[in-house]
Scaffold this motif. Structure first.
Motif, mmCIF file in Angstrom:
data_model
loop_
_atom_site.group_PDB
_atom_site.id
_atom_site.type_symbol
_atom_site.label_atom_id
_atom_site.label_comp_id
_atom_site.label_asym_id
_atom_site.label_seq_id
_atom_site.Cartn_x
_atom_site.Cartn_y
_atom_site.Cartn_z
ATOM 1 N N PRO A 56 2.096 -6.999 -3.356
ATOM 2 C CA PRO A 56 1.801 -5.967 -4.367
ATOM 3 C C PRO A 56 1.899 -4.541 -3.835
ATOM 4 C CG PRO A 56 -0.211 -7.099 -3.698
ATOM 5 C CD PRO A 56 0.912 -7.766 -2.988
ATOM 6 N N VAL A 57 3.094 -4.123 -3.454
ATOM 7 C CA VAL A 57 3.335 -2.719 -3.078
ATOM 8 C C VAL A 57 4.601 -2.241 -3.793
ATOM 9 C CG1 VAL A 57 2.204 -2.809 -0.814
ATOM 10 C CG2 VAL A 57 4.602 -3.458 -1.023
ATOM 11 N N VAL A 58 4.769 -0.924 -3.842
ATOM 12 C CA VAL A 58 5.813 -0.286 -4.650
ATOM 13 C C VAL A 58 7.225 -0.802 -4.296
ATOM 14 C CG1 VAL A 58 6.015 1.694 -3.094
ATOM 15 C CG2 VAL A 58 6.669 1.932 -5.511
ATOM 16 N N THR A 59 7.386 -1.301 -3.077
ATOM 17 C CA THR A 59 8.679 -1.806 -2.621
ATOM 18 C C THR A 59 9.293 -2.811 -3.599
ATOM 19 O OG1 THR A 59 7.739 -1.656 -0.418
ATOM 20 C CG2 THR A 59 9.804 -2.889 -0.643
ATOM 21 N N TRP A 60 8.467 -3.645 -4.188
ATOM 22 C CA TRP A 60 8.971 -4.778 -4.971
ATOM 23 C C TRP A 60 8.967 -4.516 -6.464
ATOM 24 C CZ3 TRP A 60 11.394 -7.228 -1.422
ATOM 25 C CH2 TRP A 60 10.936 -7.077 -0.102
ATOM 26 N N LEU A 61 8.816 -3.223 -6.804
ATOM 27 C CA LEU A 61 8.797 -2.820 -8.207
ATOM 28 C C LEU A 61 10.014 -3.307 -9.008
ATOM 29 C CD1 LEU A 61 7.588 -1.183 -10.549
ATOM 30 C CD2 LEU A 61 8.596 0.869 -9.555
#
Lengths: 258, 255, 314, 266
Positions: C40-45
């Protein structure tokens, strides 16, 4: 005596100590003695807990963790008591098995997390692998110790009373070893709680343990500490529960418990 | 007569048990003289042990008072020692016989004197050869003798004994009874000896107090006028002995 | 002659068959099931956007997304619990060197000079101004063997500092600010959006360590099992196409993308607003991975040889 | 009842404490089967021969020995501190019901704390050093000792306490000469349960923070997919724990030679 009567009621002294610590903590945060992003005041933790329980997510997470503790502890009980009885009663089993057990005992359960992940993925089974392995040992050792400490005369008593070997085990030896087994079970239960949380932190994204990680990653320290607090309270409740249950089922065995 | 070592003046003990407050012993009046052997008999449940614990300072009288050498008793008094019935739990199982005997004096006396007293006490009870054994390696009678030696090492003015021979066989018991009488003559120690065995009470006692009822009260105190040199066979066959025995049985209610 | 005849017949039948089959497929597209893990971090948006905005379905995929805590444990789950999982170049290379059958299938985030997201940060008053000042210091890293730490070591080495002189301890990103403040560590390797918070608390950035490996280097990307990748090329293509759509969507509708970000990460609103988007890109080549193989070798964490060509699905 | 002593009670009991070396046979059997069945070099279940080469490889880098020493130090010091803390708190709680009730909930709360949750806090207040490692280890490993001590203290026979009172023992003397010796077998049982726990927790802290130690080597091996090395390290830890346990059993037997035989816990 007089304590006995007080025992059934609410433990005000214990609550007062907890409350006093919370007040000190609250004050240190308020007056800036503790000033870290990730150490919120108890009041904001409480507010966070209320928010979480309103959303219902806290309850779902709690249920998951409770279930995995119950399963993990249950499995560990069955395995631990069986091996413990076997090693306690059979000198052959001790001769050919004890050293193996002693080698396995100090291995950190968490090292088996990758293995669990490989076999079962991010799932309840992985959580159970990590929970069960370390939880077996205390109850196993205490069962073995309980059996070893039975006075040899007890078997003589059984034989005089013409009891069959199984009756001797069931009616004399097991009850004699029971207090020790119960102490082991209690140690195992709190270990099961700790290990289930650890498993949820590293392996299975569910339950209270994952709640801690999730809120930490989401930069909500108040919610993270709310989860930690729930874990601690769960520890208190579980212990009180075990005590209550054993007092009802085996009054004699709990005389000595704190 | 000289001043009594022990005095009880209308002492009562009430214990708070799970069922509420219960009077255990009531209105106890007793005097114990120096070098006197006082036996206390009574059926079970009359508060014999409670009485002894009160004399030993382990329990405070709820009313009335207990004095030792004239001073009101507030805790375990100096010079008074208890010998418990349950020797296995009264001994420190992890200490050798010698170390158990030294337990009461080791912190108060220099090492040399301590050793001397321990050896003397062990000699008196005939256990010198077992000094380095552990209590759990001894028979019941020997363990009880260790406890007696431990009490003697303190050189007490008063020894309080709670059915000390109840769990022992007849032979051991007879031997220890005679040892006690010999000790009393040697050391001028006073004895308060609790027993449920009337013969034993008569055989040992200068006086026998009868404890009876619930709460327990001193029903009667019988002065035993037998030759001071007692003998297990001849004394027990004397008509006076039998008369005392009969009388006490009646008093207790065994009629 | 006979051969030609049969060849013609076969070809004709083939064309006729495909003429029947292809339209049928187009009419009732059967979705291919794909299981993927995410952190759950912006990388996998982009994956979340593709899921929420229906890009996966559009490209014939039925994707289930499962949250995971720990990137470094993921390669082991490939081919068993998941088809696609997030990984980094260092993990991929080490996994392959360790005998795992995994390959990179799709890019995700690239660290570029004009849009860096990873920084080595220090306290303003620490007196640490350059790589040289870090020698012998204690540095907090999310993972000691991870790509960020390896890049940091490489940066130190390039600046004449022995990587072995650095002590590293593992600290989760969210805890780094406090550790720095409490002076428990001298420097931290942080990532957006945590960098923003660190800066706001008065810390300063020393370098963007990943850029020491190149002007535009691959950061996290998607991997799958090598065996599976060989037999499911079309699924990989559809996956990349879906993510491409999602990446374009993020660029055009940043506000809506941020809503999805908040939904999946549960970050506070202020943080979500302040989170810069990294450079997303699905194209990934053997060259991109090779850069990191060389870096690993430079800092002494790779002793065996690996063929970069075999690390990427073609 | 009397004179039933074996000729060499101490030596006999000392040997009885030690697990028979034959007990490793089941493990060896498993390893042999594993080695035979696992032909290829599986990245997850490597054959025992790969474990050995993994350890050799690790030793060759020169990192193994210092890591072992670092972990060993934490384990031993942690063990001593956990015993001291467990006995002290156990005696306190065992002696007074009031203290037990006042401290009970707090202790139960602490007992439930998972190390990964308290490690960041401990680091914040203590730093990345031995003190922090030891704090986590002691806090989590002392429970078996504490509970065993407290429960045994409560079971001390009232007569023994009467003896202490009647012999005018001070509070300190009661604890020193009566309470602690009479619960010694239970304390040692607790230590025996806590011993492997100390090892596990030391490794866990090292795994969680990568502070130097065998745990850090394990997590590195795991992250680098050097599964052979990981298994090798696990076996090393197992053997080390076994060794420590054996040494402790002997110490236990030496201490307990004074206690009645039945009070020796398994």
């Amino acid at each position: 005596m007089a304590d006995q009567a007080r025992r059934s009621g609410i433990n005000w002294a214990g609550l007062a100590v907890l409350l006093a610590l919370l007040v000190v903590w609250e004050a240190s945060v308020r007056f800036g003695l503790i000033a870290f992003e990730f150490v919120p005041a108890p009041s904001s933790i409480a507010a966070g807990a209320i928010r979480l329980s309103r959303e219902g997510i806290l309850f779902t997470d709690l249920l998951h963790t409770l279930m995995s503790i119950a399963m993990g502890w249950g499995i560990a009980m069955v395995i631990g008591i069986s091996i413990g009885l076997l090693l306690g009663f059979s000198s052959i089993a001790r001769k050919f098995g004890l050293a193996s057990v002693e080698i396995l005992r100090p291995m950190p359960g968490i090292a088996f997390a990758p293995l669990g992940l490989l076999l079962f993925g991010f799932s309840l089974q992985t959580e159970l692998v990590v929970t069960v392995l370390p939880t077996i040992w205390p109850v196993m050792i205490n069962t073995m110790g309980g059996v070893a400490n039975i006075h040899p005369r007890l078997t003589d008593v059984g034989q005089t009373l013409r009891l069959s070997p199984t009756e001797i085990v069931r009616h004399l030896l097991l009850p004699a070893a029971l207090p020790s087994i119960i102490v082991g079970a209690r140690i195992s239960l709190s270990l099961a709680l700790v290990m289930a949380i650890v498993a949820e932190i590293v392996g299975n994204p569910a339950g209270l343990g994952y709640g801690i990680v999730r809120e930490q990653q989401a930069m909500n320290p108040d919610l993270m500490f709310a989860y930690i607090a729930v874990v601690g309270i769960l520890g208190i409740v579980l212990n009180a529960g075990v005590l209550a249950v054993t007092t009802v089922l085996w009054p004699a065995s709990t005389r000595s418990m704190a | 007569m000289s001043d009594p070592v022990f005095e009880c003046r209308s002492a009562s003990v009430t214990l708070s048990l799970s069922g509420g407050a219960r009077p255990i012993i009531s209105d106890i009046n007793l005097d114990i003289q120096q070098a006197e052997f006082l036996s206390i008999v009574g059926p079970s449940g009359t508060g014999k042990t409670t009485l002894l614990r009160m004399l030993g300072g382990l329990l405070h009288p709820t009313s009335g008072e207990v004095r030792v050498n004239g001073a009101i008793l507030t805790g375990p008094p100096e010079g008074v020692v208890i010998v418990f019935q349950d020797y296995a739990n009264a001994l420190l199982q992890w200490r050798t016989v010698a170390a158990n005997v030294a337990f009461g004096i080791e912190r108060k006396l220099p090492a040399k004197e301590c050793t001397d007293r321990v050896n003397a006490a062990l000699d008196l009870v005939g256990l010198s050869r077992r000094a380095e054994d552990y209590p759990w390696q001894l028979s019941g009678g020997m363990q009880q003798r260790v406890q007696i030696a431990r009490a003697l090492a303190l050189r007490p003015a008063v020894m309080l004994m709670d059915e000390p021979f109840a769990a022992l066989d007849a032979m051991t018991k007879a031997g220890l009874q005679d040892e006690l009488l010999r000790l009393r003559d040697q050391t001028r120690t006073s004895f308060v000896f609790i027993t449920h065995d009337i013969e034993e009470a008569v055989y040992l006692g200068d006086r026998v107090a009868v404890l009876k009822g619930s709460p327990g009260r001193i029903e009667d105190i019988v002065k035993i006028e037998l030759p001071s040199l007692r003998d297990q066979i001849s004394t027990r066959q004397m008509p006076e002995f039998l008369a005392y025995r009969y009388g006490l049985h009646k008093a207790i209610g065994h009629g | 002659m006979k051969f030609r005849f049969w060849a013609l017949i076969t070809a004709g039948l083939g064309i006729a068959l495909s003429a029947i089959v292809v339209p049928v497929r187009a009419q009732a597209p059967k979705l291919v099931t794909v299981r993927a893990a995410y952190i759950p971090v912006v990388t996998w948006l982009p994956a979340w956007v593709a899921k929420e905005k229906g890009f996966f379905t559009k490209h014939g995929l039925d994707v289930s997304l499962t949250v995971a805590q720990n990137l470094s444990l993921l390669p082991g789950t490939v081919g068993r619990q998941f088809e696609f999982v997030p990984s980094t170049a260092t993990d991929l290379i080490k996994a392959v060197a360790g005998g795992l059958d995994v390959v990179a299938v799709s890019g995700e985030v690239f660290e570029t000079e004009d849009n860096a997201s990873t920084y080595v940060m220090v306290r303003k008053d620490s007196g640490i101004k350059s790589a040289k000042d870090l020698a012998g210091k204690l540095i907090a890293t999310p993972t000691t063997g991870g790509v960020i730490h390896v890049a940091t070591l490489y940066w130190l080495k390039k600046n004449g500092v022995d990587p072995a002189s650095i002590r590293a301890v593992e600290v989760p990103f969210p805890n780094m600010a406090d550790q720095l403040k409490a002076k428990r560590v001298d420097a931290v390797e942080s990532l957006e959006p945590f960098v923003g918070a660190l800066k706001a608390a008065g810390n300063v950035q020393l370098t963007a360590p990943l850029l020491s490996a190149g002007k535009e280097v691959v950061f996290p990307f998607w991997i799958s099992s090598g065996e599976w990748a060989k037999g499911n090329k079309s699924t990989i293509t559809a996956w990349k196409a879906s993510l491409d759509d999602a990446m374009a969507f993020i660029k055009q509708n940043p506000d809506e993308a941020r809503q999805i970000l908040a939904q999946y990460t549960k970050l506070p609103e202020a943080v979500v607003k302040a989170t810069p988007f990294p450079t997303y890109r699905t194209a990934i080549t053997a060259k991109d991975i090779e850069v990191w193989a060389n870096v690993l070798r430079e800092v002494g964490q790779l002793t065996t040889t690996v063929d970069p060509q075999k690390l990427v699905a073609h | 009842m009397s004179q039933r002593l074996p000729k060499f009670p101490f030596l006999g009991r000392l040997l009885m404490q030690l697990p028979s070396p034959l007990g490793v046979l089941p493990l060896i059997a498993v390893l042999i089967v594993w080695q035979i069945l696992q032909k290829g070099n599986s990245p997850y279940f490597p054959p025992p021969s790969a474990w050995w080469s993994g350890i050799v490889q690790s030793a060759a880098t020169g990192k193994l020995l210092p890591a072992c020493l670092a972990s060993l130090q934490t384990i031993l010091v942690g063990m001593v501190l956990a015993t001291a803390a467990g006995v002290m708190l156990g005696v306190l709680i065992g002696l007074s019901r009031r203290t037990a009730r006042a401290l009970g909930p707090l202790l139960e709360f602490c007992r439930a704390m998972p190390p990964p949750a308290i490690v960041p806090l401990a680091i914040l207040f203590l730093g990345y050093d031995e003190r922090m490692k030891l704090t986590i280890v002691v806090i989590s490993a002392m429970w078996p000792i504490l509970l065993n001590t407290a429960s045994a203290i409560q079971r001390i026979h009232p007569i023994l306490l009467d003896v202490a009172t009647s012999f005018h023992l001070s509070f300190y003397e009661r604890i020193r000469f009566v309470a602690i010796p009479s619960v010694m077998p239970s304390i040692l049982l607790g230590v025996r349960i806590a011993l492997p726990l100390t090892i596990v927790l030391t490794l866990l802290v090292e795994i969680l923070t990568s502070i130097e130690g065998v745990g850090a080597l394990m997590i590195t091996a795991q992250r680098n997919f050097q599964s052979g090395q990981l298994y090798g390290l696990l076996v090393l830890v197992g053997l080390f724990g076994f060794f420590l346990n054996t040494v402790f059993s002997m110490i236990q037997a030496i201490i307990l030679r004074r206690w009645p035989p039945r009070s020796i816990p398994a």
